[in-house]
Design an enzyme around this catalytic site. Structure first.
Site, short mmCIF file in Angstrom:
data_model
loop_
_atom_site.label_atom_id
_atom_site.label_comp_id
_atom_site.label_asym_id
_atom_site.label_seq_id
_atom_site.Cartn_x
_atom_site.Cartn_y
_atom_site.Cartn_z
N LYS A 1 50.64 36.73 80.00
CA LYS A 1 50.56 37.50 78.53
C LYS A 1 51.40 36.93 77.48
CE LYS A 1 47.22 40.43 80.02
NZ LYS A 1 45.92 40.70 79.52
N LYS B 1 33.70 41.98 82.73
CA LYS B 1 34.63 43.49 83.24
C LYS B 1 33.45 44.39 83.43
CE LYS B 1 38.98 42.03 81.39
NZ LYS B 1 40.00 42.52 80.30
#
Length: 327
Positions: free
Chosen positions: A150, A246
């Site tokens: 990230k 997702k």
């Protein structure tokens, strides 16, 4: 015999704060759904996500708004008609799949026709921090097959160099979570190649996707926040190489399966992702993961305590839950 639907908020504390470009969390808030019919119980989980204006209360309210129809026998196809995509529909959809499997004694994978689930290599996430702290985290993960790092727009190359120095071998996904501009993407991409980045996930804000049309990226790009359902896949294929599916975005396994097939028709590569969740969210996601080039399902590994008999991750390889856990 009528069904009974229940939905409750179940929080899970994280082992350590999880930080991305949009903020930091120390608790994973999940919504746990049960649908009972006689002695059979179907279970599902959804994770409210503020990026899509979802809250614990709004998701529970959404579930309550369709309670009468679900308890009266609405099936998964009807659910798609009466609810929008999102965490609420995901939790109900997965609970209906689980209930159906228990009532018929036919597993979800057998019903789909894909055969038994196998282990998958999952990305292990390094959350946003100082380069020194990210390197310390990566030091413990140098032998996993896939890292997900990230970053934000404040010197991401320094962070990635720090990670690569101590973890030279894993494949790497880099996820700016919509924090870059097209100019930054252009200026950093040669360095991303040098750092052997395998996939760059959602570098630009979804609203700026048009900037990617005609852009010659040196790194394969994956749509996450830009890719929700099948409706915009044709447009995504002009801008991205992969789409991150997702269940909390598609609104359940039913529509995720449809999205998978549609993405393959459009020539998009497949990635399977998750929110920070328990194994109850990951069990149905592992079905889609069997067909994906990139898998990012490490949500439960971030929790101090997961559900009993859930997924098991060892050195970046994830084994499905024990029989009877879900589906």
């Amino acid at each position: 015999m009528l069904r009974h639907l229940s939905a409750i908020h179940v929080p899970y504390r994280l082992k350590r704060p999880f930080r991305i470009s949009r903020g930091t969390k120390s608790v994973a808030d999940t919504i746990f759904v049960e649908i009972r019919r006689g002695r059979h119980i179907g279970r599902g989980e959804g994770v409210p996500y503020t990026r899509y204006d979802e809250t614990i209360d709004s998701v529970i309210a959404q579930i309550g708004s369709v309670r009468d129809e679900i308890e009266a026998g609405a099936d998964r196809e009807r659910l798609i008609e009466i609810m929008p995509p999102g965490a609420a529909r995901n939790a109900i959809d997965c609970a209906l799949w689980d209930l159906e499997a228990k009532q018929t004694r036919v597993s979800v994978v057998d019903r789909i026709g894909w055969g038994p689930l196998g282990p998958v290599d999952t990305a292990i996430t390094i959350s946003l921090d100082t380069p020194e702290n990210m390197a310390a985290a990566a030091q413990q993960l140098q032998d996993v097959p896939l890292l997900k790092v990230k970053v934000d727009a404040s010197d991401p190359i320094a962070a990635l160099r720090a990670v690569r120095q101590v973890a030279p071998n894993p494949r790497m996904i880099v996820d700016p979570n919509e924090s870059w501009s097209i100019d930054q993407l252009g200026s950093w991409q040669r360095q991303l190649v040098d750092l052997r980045v395998d996939l760059l996930e959602q570098p630009l804000p979804a609203k700026n996707d048009a900037d990617l049309e005609g852009f010659e990226s040196l790194i394969p790009l994956a749509a996450d926040e830009s890719g929700h359902v099948t409706d915009n896949l044709g447009q995504l294929a002009r801008r991205y190489d992969y789409v991150n599916i997702k269940l909390d975005k598609t609104g359940g396994l039913t529509t995720a399966l449809e999205m998978l097939e549609a993405a393959e028709r459009e020539g998009l590569g497949l990635m399977m992702g998750c929110m920070v969740s328990s194994s109850l969210s990951i069990a149905p996601a592992l079905i889609i993961a069997q067909r994906c080039a990139f898998v990012d399902l490490d949500g439960p590994t971030l929790l101090t305590e997961d559900r009993d008999n859930g997924v098991v991750e060892t050195c970046g390889t994830m084994v499905p839950p024990k029989p009877g856990f879900w589906g």
